[in-house]
Enzyme design. Sequence first.
Site, PDB file in Angstrom:
ATOM      1  N   HIS A 151       1.372   1.469  -3.573  1.00 52.07           N
ATOM      2  CA  HIS A 151       2.434   0.533  -3.181  1.00 52.07           C
ATOM      3  C   HIS A 151       2.539   0.412  -1.656  1.00 52.07           C
ATOM      4  CE1 HIS A 151       4.962   0.551  -7.154  1.00 52.07           C
ATOM      5  NE2 HIS A 151       3.667   0.383  -7.374  1.00 52.07           N
ATOM      6  N   GLU A 177       5.113   0.388   0.369  1.00 49.17           N
ATOM      7  CA  GLU A 177       6.024   1.305   1.067  1.00 49.17           C
ATOM      8  C   GLU A 177       5.367   2.661   1.322  1.00 49.17           C
ATOM      9  OE1 GLU A 177       6.604  -0.481  -1.666  1.00 49.17           O
ATOM     10  OE2 GLU A 177       8.756  -0.714  -2.045  1.00 49.17           O
ATOM     11  N   CYS A 190      10.733   0.376  -6.014  1.00 46.95           N
ATOM     12  CA  CYS A 190      10.760   1.031  -7.333  1.00 46.95           C
ATOM     13  C   CYS A 190      11.259   2.472  -7.140  1.00 46.95           C
ATOM     14  CB  CYS A 190       9.344   1.018  -7.920  1.00 46.95           C
ATOM     15  SG  CYS A 190       8.219   2.191  -7.145  1.00 46.95           S
ATOM     16  N   CYS A 193       9.103   4.576  -4.658  1.00 46.73           N
ATOM     17  CA  CYS A 193       9.211   4.209  -3.243  1.00 46.73           C
ATOM     18  C   CYS A 193      10.611   4.488  -2.694  1.00 46.73           C
ATOM     19  CB  CYS A 193       8.804   2.755  -3.054  1.00 46.73           C
ATOM     20  SG  CYS A 193       7.044   2.516  -3.431  1.00 46.73           S
TER      21      CYS A 193
END
Lengths: 151, 151
Positions: free
Chosen positions: B53, B55, B83, B86
């Site tokens: 991801h 982040e 999410c 993160c």
Amino acid sequence: MNDEAYMSRALELAKEALFAGEVPVGCVIVGPDGSIVGEGRNRREQERDALGHAELAAIRMACQTLGGWRLSNTRLYVTLEPCPMCAGAILNARIPELHYAAKDPAMGACGSVLNLFEESFGFHPRIFRGPLEAECSHLLSDFFAQTRRKI
Amino acid sequence: MNDEAYMSRALELAKEALFAGEVPVGCVIVGPDGSIVGEGRNRREQERDALGHAELAAIRMACQTLGGWRLSNTRLYVTLEPCPMCAGAILNARIPELHYAAKDPAMGACGSVLNLFEESFGFHPRIFRGPLEAECSHLLSDFFAQTRRKI
């Protein structure tokens, strides 16, 4: 290998972390055929990385070993209850089964502070406590007792 | 640079992800002096990594840039609501301020499904919506509409 053998390997990794001056946490991921496909230990201080938790290292390695980001049909064994980041990573990797030994009253996201796996994220891994709860808990409490003495 | 300029850079990174066939999400982290100290975009399919991801990539880079795992006095800008993984990483890195553009009704852990920052994890980053909500949301909805047409 049985549950105790897998958690025993995670505990070995936690001890490696301890010798390196890290909070002693270790993790292994077991593939569909029973072999270990990923493992890791805490390296946050050493690598100066907020993401340096045992579970993330094990998940990254398992994705490489199995060649994809979906870790269906795997099991994760970790010596300490996962934090929100690591519990979220277990959700993202679709790991259906988690075994953790020691509870984490401050950051535990699998039952202690909250249980992310019971929330509405569309995936609900099964959680098992133990084995080797006492051994993994003592390793952590000894580490924190020593750290306090040094301050 | 102001909030819109930082989110605009995150949106550029989201477009890079789109061109690479990934869910279009981008993220930047701004240091105490206003410079960008970390950035990333979604690479989950490309790297076959559940941790891929935007982040996490930005947080890892910011830890390297600033030389430690505590990202106090930084701000994180991301095109989509984080999410649980993160949002948990933001807690672990002690990032005190989050700006996100599009909401994520399925996986959002900063208000949509739940709000991890309001739970008892001992750290409570401030959350701001936007800027560029419409642009970031359209990029995502166009991507998912195209993906559905391909199936």
